[in-house]
Write a protein that holds these residues in place. Sequence first.
Motif, PDB file in Angstrom:
ATOM      1  N   LEU B   8       0.809  -1.212   0.000  1.00 26.57           N
ATOM      2  CA  LEU B   8       0.000   0.000   0.000  1.00 26.57           C
ATOM      3  C   LEU B   8       0.846   1.267   0.000  1.00 26.57           C
ATOM      4  N   VAL B   9       2.152   1.123   0.313  1.00 31.38           N
ATOM      5  CA  VAL B   9       3.027   2.292   0.301  1.00 31.38           C
ATOM      6  C   VAL B   9       3.209   2.756  -1.132  1.00 31.38           C
ATOM      7  N   ARG B  10       3.042   4.072  -1.334  1.00 30.27           N
ATOM      8  CA  ARG B  10       3.243   4.605  -2.677  1.00 30.27           C
ATOM      9  C   ARG B  10       4.725   4.749  -2.945  1.00 30.27           C
ATOM     10  N   ARG B 307       9.402  -3.594   6.773  1.00 28.85           N
ATOM     11  CA  ARG B 307       8.014  -3.609   7.263  1.00 28.85           C
ATOM     12  C   ARG B 307       7.744  -2.510   8.288  1.00 28.85           C
ATOM     13  N   ILE B 308       8.662  -2.423   9.285  1.00 33.06           N
ATOM     14  CA  ILE B 308       8.426  -1.458  10.373  1.00 33.06           C
ATOM     15  C   ILE B 308       8.400  -0.038   9.827  1.00 33.06           C
ATOM     16  N   ALA B 309       9.460   0.302   9.058  1.00 30.47           N
ATOM     17  CA  ALA B 309       9.504   1.644   8.483  1.00 30.47           C
ATOM     18  C   ALA B 309       8.284   1.856   7.597  1.00 30.47           C
ATOM     19  N   GLY B 310       7.889   0.779   6.898  1.00 31.75           N
ATOM     20  CA  GLY B 310       6.750   0.877   5.981  1.00 31.75           C
ATOM     21  C   GLY B 310       5.478   1.326   6.674  1.00 31.75           C
ATOM     22  N   LEU B 311       5.299   0.880   7.905  1.00 33.61           N
ATOM     23  CA  LEU B 311       4.084   1.258   8.633  1.00 33.61           C
ATOM     24  C   LEU B 311       4.053   2.765   8.889  1.00 33.61           C
ATOM     25  N   PHE B 312       5.206   3.311   9.286  1.00 30.98           N
ATOM     26  CA  PHE B 312       5.258   4.754   9.540  1.00 30.98           C
ATOM     27  C   PHE B 312       5.155   5.535   8.231  1.00 30.98           C
ATOM     28  N   ILE B 313       5.770   4.975   7.165  1.00 28.93           N
ATOM     29  CA  ILE B 313       5.694   5.639   5.866  1.00 28.93           C
ATOM     30  C   ILE B 313       4.237   5.701   5.404  1.00 28.93           C
ATOM     31  N   LEU B 314       3.541   4.602   5.621  1.00 28.01           N
ATOM     32  CA  LEU B 314       2.128   4.551   5.257  1.00 28.01           C
ATOM     33  C   LEU B 314       1.353   5.641   5.990  1.00 28.01           C
ATOM     34  N   MET B 315       1.627   5.786   7.290  1.00 26.77           N
ATOM     35  CA  MET B 315       0.976   6.844   8.070  1.00 26.77           C
ATOM     36  C   MET B 315       1.335   8.216   7.528  1.00 26.77           C
ATOM     37  N   GLY B 316       2.618   8.382   7.217  1.00 22.19           N
ATOM     38  CA  GLY B 316       3.069   9.679   6.724  1.00 22.19           C
ATOM     39  C   GLY B 316       2.430  10.055   5.406  1.00 22.19           C
ATOM     40  N   GLN B 317       2.160   9.056   4.585  1.00 24.59           N
ATOM     41  CA  GLN B 317       1.556   9.331   3.277  1.00 24.59           C
ATOM     42  C   GLN B 317       0.073   9.668   3.389  1.00 24.59           C
ATOM     43  N   ARG B 318      -0.517   9.366   4.524  1.00 24.73           N
ATOM     44  CA  ARG B 318      -1.942   9.659   4.753  1.00 24.73           C
ATOM     45  C   ARG B 318      -2.061  10.669   5.877  1.00 24.73           C
ATOM     46  N   GLY B 319      -1.265  11.730   5.774  1.00 24.20           N
ATOM     47  CA  GLY B 319      -1.115  12.671   6.880  1.00 24.20           C
ATOM     48  C   GLY B 319      -2.406  13.172   7.487  1.00 24.20           C
ATOM     49  N   LEU B 320      -3.297  13.683   6.673  1.00 22.83           N
ATOM     50  CA  LEU B 320      -4.456  14.363   7.238  1.00 22.83           C
ATOM     51  C   LEU B 320      -5.402  13.438   8.010  1.00 22.83           C
ATOM     52  N   ALA B 365      -5.285   4.205   2.046  1.00 20.57           N
ATOM     53  CA  ALA B 365      -4.446   3.901   0.888  1.00 20.57           C
ATOM     54  C   ALA B 365      -5.141   2.889  -0.021  1.00 20.57           C
ATOM     55  N   TRP B 366      -5.747   1.898   0.591  1.00 19.68           N
ATOM     56  CA  TRP B 366      -6.435   0.874  -0.181  1.00 19.68           C
ATOM     57  C   TRP B 366      -7.604   1.477  -0.950  1.00 19.68           C
ATOM     58  N   TYR B 367      -8.355   2.340  -0.284  1.00 21.90           N
ATOM     59  CA  TYR B 367      -9.524   2.963  -0.892  1.00 21.90           C
ATOM     60  C   TYR B 367      -9.101   3.829  -2.073  1.00 21.90           C
ATOM     61  N   ASP B 368      -8.071   4.647  -1.855  1.00 20.68           N
ATOM     62  CA  ASP B 368      -7.577   5.505  -2.932  1.00 20.68           C
ATOM     63  C   ASP B 368      -7.076   4.673  -4.100  1.00 20.68           C
ATOM     64  N   GLY B 369      -6.406   3.560  -3.764  1.00 15.14           N
ATOM     65  CA  GLY B 369      -5.906   2.679  -4.810  1.00 15.14           C
ATOM     66  C   GLY B 369      -7.046   2.121  -5.635  1.00 15.14           C
ATOM     67  N   GLY B 372      -8.616   4.891  -7.599  1.00 18.20           N
ATOM     68  CA  GLY B 372      -7.747   5.292  -8.696  1.00 18.20           C
ATOM     69  C   GLY B 372      -7.887   4.356  -9.884  1.00 18.20           C
ATOM     70  N   LYS B 373      -7.949   3.047  -9.581  1.00 19.54           N
ATOM     71  CA  LYS B 373      -8.064   2.065 -10.669  1.00 19.54           C
ATOM     72  C   LYS B 373      -9.387   2.228 -11.403  1.00 19.54           C
ATOM     73  N   ARG B 374     -10.441   2.526 -10.597  1.00 19.35           N
ATOM     74  CA  ARG B 374     -11.764   2.653 -11.195  1.00 19.35           C
ATOM     75  C   ARG B 374     -11.807   3.878 -12.116  1.00 19.35           C
ATOM     76  N   LYS B 375     -11.151   4.950 -11.657  1.00 22.96           N
ATOM     77  CA  LYS B 375     -11.236   6.212 -12.395  1.00 22.96           C
ATOM     78  C   LYS B 375     -10.227   6.294 -13.541  1.00 22.96           C
ATOM     79  N   ALA B 376      -9.163   5.535 -13.442  1.00 25.32           N
ATOM     80  CA  ALA B 376      -8.042   5.719 -14.348  1.00 25.32           C
ATOM     81  C   ALA B 376      -8.422   5.789 -15.829  1.00 25.32           C
ATOM     82  N   PRO B 377      -9.249   4.881 -16.338  1.00 29.60           N
ATOM     83  CA  PRO B 377      -9.520   4.919 -17.757  1.00 29.60           C
ATOM     84  C   PRO B 377     -10.239   6.191 -18.194  1.00 29.60           C
ATOM     85  N   VAL B 378     -10.950   6.836 -17.275  1.00 30.24           N
ATOM     86  CA  VAL B 378     -11.715   8.020 -17.638  1.00 30.24           C
ATOM     87  C   VAL B 378     -10.799   9.221 -17.856  1.00 30.24           C
TER      88      VAL B 378
END
Lengths: 249, 389
Positions: B8-10, B307-320, B365-369, B372-378
């Motif tokens: 899920l990390v971008r 993995r550990i860093a990934g969890l914090f990165i995931l949080m950081g990418q979803r700041g708000l 992240a999962w929801y946005d992903g 994003g896939k649903r909207k991409a072709p448009v």
Amino acid sequence: MMRWRQLLSWLALSLLLALPARAEGPACGAPADALEAAALKGTQIAVDRGTLRVMVVGSASTQTGGTSGANATWPHRFQRLMAARLPGVRVELRNEGARGMTAAEHARVLADLGPDFRPHLVIWQLGTVEAARGLSADDLADTVKATAGHIRAARGERTDVVLVDQQFSRFLRANADVDLYRDRLRMAAAASGAQLFSRWTIMRYWVDNERLDLERAPRSQRVTVADELHDCLARALVEFVLDGVREAR
Amino acid sequence: MAVPRISLVRPGRDLRVDFVRGIALWMIFVNHMPGNVLTYLTLRKVSLGDATEAFVLLAGYAAGIAYGRALERDGWLRAGARVVQRVGTLYVAHIFLFVVFTAQVGFSAAALDQAAFLDELALDPFSQEPYRALFEALLLRYQPAFLDVLPLYIVVLALFAVTMPLMRNLGLMLACSGLLYAAARLFDLQLPSWTGDAWFFNPFAWQLLFVIGIWLGRAPPERLARWFPWNRWLAMALGVLLAANALALNLFWGVTLSSIATPEWIYDWYSTIDKAGLHPARLVSILVLVWMVAHLLPASAAWLNGRIAGLFILMGQRGLPVFCLGIFLSFLGRVTLEASSDWWVQVAVNALGLAALIGLAALSAWYDGAEGKRKAPVLPQNGNMAKTS
């Protein structure tokens, strides 16, 4: 259930009575390092001369603070206990605290009444109202520094300033950013030559050790517990001040 | 490029920024719970600044990248409108958290059965003037404890929406921001508050940190590396200074003052360092930390993909959303710690809290992903699409 609790409290009480009184340290077992003061020169000189003038400013706890009356609050108990510990010394008290007063208001009181009363020891309880109302912690620190500076300019070493910080309260801790104000108070005290008597640390110790817990006291017991709390606080403050007097000698 | 272990990390962004942001969000969550033992592990115990600085700086960094691109692509009006939309979201989130806070005060007062305390502390202007309190909260002039970061962020972002075109000239933007900061500090320029004199965080001062963040996000990395090269001696000197500072701070907190003969002027200087107006010492302190982290933590570090860093990165990418949930959970945490602060309660509050923050980040992240896939072709085909999403 009730019976068990009653039985337990009887047991506890009889245990307490059976134990010798000195099982608990001075000042209701308050942690020793919270009772250590640096030299309190003005107080020591006053004690040696036989008259100690103490001025207290503060908020609710100096007025009644849930106790059985103004005479039961820690400032008045402090006066009586000090007099008992210092035979031959006249301990005069001027208590100007009132509920809801901010440090800025205390500073005005000290400026107005201080020159007349010429206290040897100023006990300044502050920080709760600021924390509860979210007033500026920076301003609080500035007020302490400016006021301590004025007192020092006017009285030199003849007046000591002891700051008393917030009461320990889970409620206050959960609903106000109290650590911020405690930190600022500590720093302001260190910056201005005042000393900090950490009521927070001591009360927290009593709560953690299930010695005294006003917040969890049943409603019917609250006045009794508040009286005991103020007694213990006054005892702790006496130890603190006497330590400062010893340090000054 | 290495692929992050957590899907899920971008990828493709500077993961260090997201990692540090995730750590900052976690620290803000912890610091919002007085009585939490983990507070001793957070920045505020060892440094002049705290996680708020990191949060604002990195919010600026992210805004610089995201909205900078939007500005180039869509122009000021559209990009500005997006920022305003974000401001609206933040405002609604803030009002929601305000309601939660009010409920919490009432709840804990009832739970502890201590009207006397509440009365004495006058903690609750809400009970005295409820309509006025609500009105002032809507105007952001009433900010109860722990609800001061979002109003700051709201005003800083609103200022950003108006001044966005300045991003085209980074030097000018930085100069304007520095001037506003200086004016705020010199002339006491601040926003009024209902309960005190001014806001807890002065947005006119703190915006500088946000703008420095934008600047760091927009400036070409090679140029930054040229301007702020690594210097081992300077780094060592600063490291010693930081350590001395951490020691001095802990002398205040941990040791009785009577046992140390520290000159009064040191404390006098420390006590002038205000948080509200982002004292220059706090500003310098966070910038020094950024410089050190940027050089000491290589962007290619393998553990960033772990993995550990990934969890914090995931949080950081979803700041708000993570920030807002953190504030919300800190309410629950405080109520829980109020009931008991035994070690197992501490462990439970911290573990559950962190898990919830990570969970929300993953969900978002999962929801946005999926979205994003649903909207991409448009969307029209765009070569940069893979990078920007």
